[in-house]
Design a protein around this motif. Structure first.
Motif, PDB file in Angstrom:
ATOM      1  N   LYS A 164      14.755  31.641 -18.889  1.00 27.24           N
ATOM      2  CA  LYS A 164      16.015  32.251 -19.351  1.00 27.24           C
ATOM      3  C   LYS A 164      17.234  31.500 -18.814  1.00 27.24           C
ATOM      4  O   LYS A 164      18.146  31.140 -19.557  1.00 27.24           O
ATOM      5  CB  LYS A 164      16.084  33.724 -18.896  1.00 27.24           C
ATOM      6  N   THR A 165      17.254  31.262 -17.500  1.00 20.04           N
ATOM      7  CA  THR A 165      18.400  30.577 -16.895  1.00 20.04           C
ATOM      8  C   THR A 165      18.482  29.128 -17.362  1.00 20.04           C
ATOM      9  O   THR A 165      19.574  28.556 -17.452  1.00 20.04           O
ATOM     10  CB  THR A 165      18.319  30.638 -15.366  1.00 20.04           C
ATOM     11  N   ASN A 166      17.328  28.542 -17.703  1.00 16.99           N
ATOM     12  CA  ASN A 166      17.339  27.173 -18.223  1.00 16.99           C
ATOM     13  C   ASN A 166      18.155  27.078 -19.506  1.00 16.99           C
ATOM     14  O   ASN A 166      18.846  26.080 -19.755  1.00 16.99           O
ATOM     15  CB  ASN A 166      15.913  26.691 -18.484  1.00 16.99           C
ATOM     16  N   ILE A 167      18.091  28.114 -20.336  1.00 21.30           N
ATOM     17  CA  ILE A 167      18.869  28.116 -21.583  1.00 21.30           C
ATOM     18  C   ILE A 167      20.359  28.173 -21.266  1.00 21.30           C
ATOM     19  O   ILE A 167      21.170  27.450 -21.855  1.00 21.30           O
ATOM     20  CB  ILE A 167      18.439  29.295 -22.472  1.00 21.30           C
ATOM     21  N   LEU A 168      20.734  29.020 -20.313  1.00 20.97           N
ATOM     22  CA  LEU A 168      22.147  29.097 -19.921  1.00 20.97           C
ATOM     23  C   LEU A 168      22.609  27.771 -19.330  1.00 20.97           C
ATOM     24  O   LEU A 168      23.722  27.308 -19.603  1.00 20.97           O
ATOM     25  CB  LEU A 168      22.350  30.223 -18.907  1.00 20.97           C
ATOM     26  N   GLU A 169      21.756  27.151 -18.521  1.00 21.65           N
ATOM     27  CA  GLU A 169      22.130  25.854 -17.941  1.00 21.65           C
ATOM     28  C   GLU A 169      22.341  24.819 -19.032  1.00 21.65           C
ATOM     29  O   GLU A 169      23.300  24.028 -18.973  1.00 21.65           O
ATOM     30  CB  GLU A 169      21.045  25.374 -16.974  1.00 21.65           C
ATOM     31  N   ALA A 170      21.468  24.821 -20.032  1.00 21.53           N
ATOM     32  CA  ALA A 170      21.606  23.853 -21.126  1.00 21.53           C
ATOM     33  C   ALA A 170      22.955  24.018 -21.817  1.00 21.53           C
ATOM     34  O   ALA A 170      23.660  23.034 -22.091  1.00 21.53           O
ATOM     35  CB  ALA A 170      20.464  24.039 -22.121  1.00 21.53           C
TER      36      ALA A 170
END
Length: 376
Positions: free
Chosen positions: A40-46
């Motif tokens: 989930k946080t990987n998507i926000l980071e992207a």
């Protein structure tokens, strides 16, 4: 008229735990639900890598590369199609080039920091900000400077210039090559950039405090904010630009021996300022409040900043809210959903279960994230 920035298509390639991802979206808030470690946080980071800077994790350029066992991808890429205040269809892309260099493009052309901040403004809130007011001073200042830069891209450039000069000065002091003329020149430039930093912070703080004061709901507590810094205090007391620069130059010159011996810049320049907050309703320093109350204060601050930014620029920023519902009771989760929808913002929220986003109802898009894949 306030226009909200929103991502309508998001594609990832070899980014963190995503081999590929291709999402078609509308302008409603996006709620990402899934277990810890699902991505989930990987998507926000992207998404954050489509803005100026190194993203919400501050990662080195090769860090997001997808790894599978002993194998590592050769490159990563993030692509988004967005509706913004500037246009109905703008593409953004960020990725790793040969040689380990990252490049961000807008409509296929290299994009400057100012272009990105103007066309796709965004504000991020992370779990480590839950106790921001009880944590280190430097973390609060960094958080506030990011808020200021979201409203004023030049602030980030001024901050980078000031920090580079501060680093050069410190290296000279530690090397023993303390040519007064050389140091005078560096400190003159530091003072100019430092006063610019302080001035930008004060103007942003005034707008932010006004937005907090104007909030009509009582779901999130209001804070009285202040900046504790030598240069900020001088400007707030009515000092002119030249007077404030002279004061900072004097402080830097007088602190040369001490800063050189300490191995760090102890002189009270803008790098040592602090953002302070007081819970208005409880008449209590924010750092002494419970974790839940501090989270509520931070959410009020972020929502107020989004409102202030949109009123000034006419563009509502994207909100990247990682675990925003953690430590919130049902009433505040409902209040958060109402506030986001009231602003008209496309917020990207994460949480361990879909029930945390029940208050959005059909006002949000709930996506299930698990093991590097997303189900609508």
């Amino acid at each position: 008229m306030i226009l909200a920035s929103s991502i309508r298509r998001l594609r990832l390639t070899d980014f963190r735990n995503f081999a590929t991802l291709d999402l078609d979206l509308d302008g409603r808030p996006v709620c990402l639900a899934g277990p810890n470690g699902s991505g989930k946080t990987n998507i926000l980071e992207a998404i954050s890598l489509l803005a100026p800077g190194r993203g919400l994790r501050g990662a080195e350029t090769t860090e997001p590369l997808r790894r599978s066992g002993d194998e590592m991808a050769a490159s990563w890429a993030v692509y988004a199609e967005a509706v913004t205040a500037e246009a109905d269809d703008i593409s953004f892309a960020s990725g790793l080039l040969e040689g380990g260099r990252r490049q961000t493009r807008m409509n296929g052309k290299p994009a400057s920091r100012a272009d990105l901040a103007r066309h796709l403004p965004m504000i991020a809130l992370l779990p480590e900000h839950d106790r921001l007011f009880a944590g280190p001073r430097a973390d609060r200042l960094r958080f506030f400077d990011r808020l200021v830069a979201a409203n004023d891209p030049a602030h980030g450039e001024t901050l980078n210039a000031y920090e580079k000069l501060r680093s050069r000065r410190q290296k000279l002091l530690e090397s023993g090559r303390t040519d007064p003329a050389w140091l005078d020149a560096i400190e003159t430039d530091m003072a100019q950039h430092g006063v610019g930093l302080a001035s930008g912070r004060l103007h942003a703080l005034a707008r932010l405090q006004a937005a907090i004061d104007a909030a009509a709901d009582d779901v999130f507590p209001k804070a009285d904010l202040a900046l504790d810094g030598l240069t900020e205090a001088a400007l707030a007391a009515g000092a002119g630009i030249q007077e404030a620069e002279d004061q900072l130059m004097t402080a830097l010159a007088e602190g040369r021996d001490r800063d050189g011996a300490a191995g760090r810049t102890l002189t009270r320049g803008p790098h040592r300022s602090d953002l302070t907050a007081r819970h208005r309703g409880k008449e209590q320093e924010a750092g002494l409040c419970s974790t839940g109350e501090q989270k509520a204060l931070i959410l009020r601050l972020v929502l107020a900043q989004a409102d202030a930014l949109s009123q000034r620029s006419g563009a509502m920023p994207l909100l990247l809210l990682d675990e925003a519902c953690a430590h919130l009771d049902e009433k505040r989760r409902e209040g958060l959903a109402d506030a986001i929808c009231g602003l008209g913002a496309q917020a990207w929220l994460t949480g361990v279960e879909a029930g945390l986003f029940a208050a959005f109802g059909n006002r949000g898009q709930v996506l299930a994230v698990e093991n590097g894949s997303v189900q609508v």
